[in-house]
Design a protein around this motif. Structure first.
Motif: not given
Lengths: 393, 121
Positions: A52-53, A56, A310-313, A342, A349-351, A353
């Motif tokens: 689940e984590k 996110e 070079f910050i991030s992808k 959510i 996604p924010w959550r 579950k």
């Protein structure tokens, strides 16, 4: 001082995380009195992977390989629900052919899952032979899946808006051959198992769940249908063109392990019926709704600057989940698999579950096991049909 | 109390109980999805209830005594987000090991000993 008080010594036995049967890593701490079971406490979490984590922080396409690892025996259902969520959030139509392909693959996956439930269930009871028979059938299903999706088990096949590729030429004929072959196999299992007096002695009257109790404990799937409640999400929710086929919901009234076994065997025959009807009526047409790949939002030109290399992808334009929440559900072979999604207005996604059917069906285990013998634990645990990949996620 | 009212209305199936945090630093929410299981129903009505709890000391009364299916699910919400449910019979950590400190699914959770490889400057 010297009067001996008749105190029973209860023995605490640990049925540890590793089993000889394929239920997975489940630890049961069982309190025994002789051979009667007084109490049992399941300890989960040995296979917790933090799905689940992780969800996110992944887009839907990136998350699809993860979802097949929840229920690794019936993988199409996990993918179907991962894809159904954003589809329903974004009001995306799925073309007819894709829906039929999905139904066929889902029912094949259901058959595969019930077969692999049957094997360890019989092996727990003591019959080793069906374990090999089911793998013979499951290999045929694997071959069909490999021809259609490219992978035997962990197919990454469903996409938002349809399926990833069309069925290869001649797959439909092979699948029809499989259906005919499988019906003979089911009758073979019935002859071998269902009227076997040893099997009936082991399984009848063991682990009885009443209908009210089953609803209160939140059971779903074959456990609920074996207790007399005719609740099948495929009929109730009308999703994915199941309405166009003519099939029944198998159910029983007793609520013991024999009833669950009969419900699952009945589900396998019904699935074959659905597959045969779907294969005969499959329409032509597109297999993916390509509108989902059409993004017309402008990328933020500030991040394309030279300074920010070079910050991030930077994520390529993907499907953005609207800022809503939704509970999607699917009738997986183990029960009701659900996702409470959510969405943020971003590609992650924010959550996310996961409502795993095995987790919720397992709650009733301590209650079912009281007053049963030690040997019945494995029968009851087998008939609940859990798989630790989704119990722990 | 609200739960009992709903149960009386006939919502006898707690489909799913989950929890999430609404905003980093904001409240925590515990969500209950309820349906009515009856014979011959088409498109059943569902109800989704959210209970908000403050982040510092989140305590919500348990609905285990109304719908027993909240047993493991509330334990999981406790384990992952730290919402403690009053009058739950066995509120222990269920998925993480018992000695784990921290509530993994909160947005402000830092996984210990987890160093990601970053793009070097």
């Amino acid at each position: 001082m010297n009067v001996p008080s008749p105190k029973k010594d209860l023995m605490i036995v640990n049925m540890g995380p590793q089993h000889p049967s394929m239920h997975g890593v489940l630890r049961l701490i069982v309190t025994l009195d002789g051979e009667d079971v007084i109490d049992c406490e399941p300890i989960l979490g040995y296979l917790h992977r933090g799905m689940e984590k992780i969800g996110e922080n992944r887009t839907i396409i990136q998350y699809l390989p993860y979802v097949t690892r929840w229920d690794y025996l019936a993988t199409m259902f996990t993918e179907a629900i991962t894809v159904n969520g954003p589809e329903q959030l974004g009001n995306i139509q799925v073309p007819k052919r894709a829906s039929y392909i999905r139904v066929i693959l889902l029912e094949l996956s259901r058959i595969a899952s019930h077969l692999l439930w049957l094997g360890p269930f019989m092996a727990d009871i003591g019959a080793q032979t069906p374990f090999f028979y089911i793998f013979r059938e499951r290999e045929l299903v694997y071959d069909l899946f490999e021809a259609a999706t490219g992978m035997r088990m962990m197919h990454n096949f469903f996409r938002i808006g349809g399926v990833a590729a069309d069925l290869p030429h001649g797959w439909i004929d092979k699948c029809l051959d499989f259906c005919d072959y499988f019906l003979t196999r089911v009758t073979e299992y019935q002859k071998l198992i269902t009227r076997n007096p040893i099997f009936l002695e082991r399984v009848e009257g063991v682990g009885i769940v009443g209908a009210e109790e089953a609803i209160n404990w939140g059971l779903s799937g074959p456990m609920l249908r074996a207790s007399g409640v005719q609740w099948d999400l495929r009929k109730v929710d009308h999703y994915e063109s199941y309405d166009e086929f003519d099939w029944e919901v198998p159910w029983q009234k007793e609520g013991d392990s024999l009833a669950r076994y009969l419900v699952r065997i009945g589900e396998m025959t019904e699935s074959i019926k659905i597959i045969q009807q779907a294969l005969e009526r499959i329409p032509g047409g597109p297999y993916e709704n390509l509108e989902t790949r059409h993004f017309d939002r402008e990328r933020d030109p500030e991040w394309d600057d030279f300074e920010y290399r070079f910050i991030s992808k930077k994520t390529s334009p993907t499907f953005e989940l609207p800022k809503q929440e939704l509970y999607v559900r699917v009738e997986a072979p183990k029960g009701e698999l659900g996702i409470f999604l959510i969405g943020d207005q971003s590609s992650f996604p924010w959550r996310w579950k996961i409502r795993p059917p095995g987790f919720i069906n397992l709650q009733i285990l301590p209650q079912l096991i009281k007053r049963m013998k030690l040997a019945d634990i494995m029968t009851i645990l087998g008939s609940i049909d859990i798989i630790m990949g989704e119990v722990d996620r | 109390s609200t739960a009992v009212i709903l149960y009386v209305y006939g919502y006898n199936y707690l489909r799913s109980q989950c929890a999430y945090d609404v905003a980093p630093g904001g409240l925590l929410a515990s969500v209950y999805h309820l349906t009515r299981i009856e014979y011959g129903i088409d498109q059943p009505e569902e109800v989704c209830i959210k209970v908000f709890a403050p982040r510092k000391k989140p305590r919500i009364p348990s609905v285990f005594w109304v719908w027993k299916s909240a047993d493991f699910q509330e334990r999981e919400s406790y384990d992952m987000l730290g919402i403690s449910y009053d009058k739950h019979p066995r509120l222990k950590r269920i998925l993480m090991p018992e000695s784990w400190i921290g509530w993994p699914l909160r947005k402000d959770y830092i996984a210990p000993n987890f160093y990601e490889i970053q793009d070097a400057h």
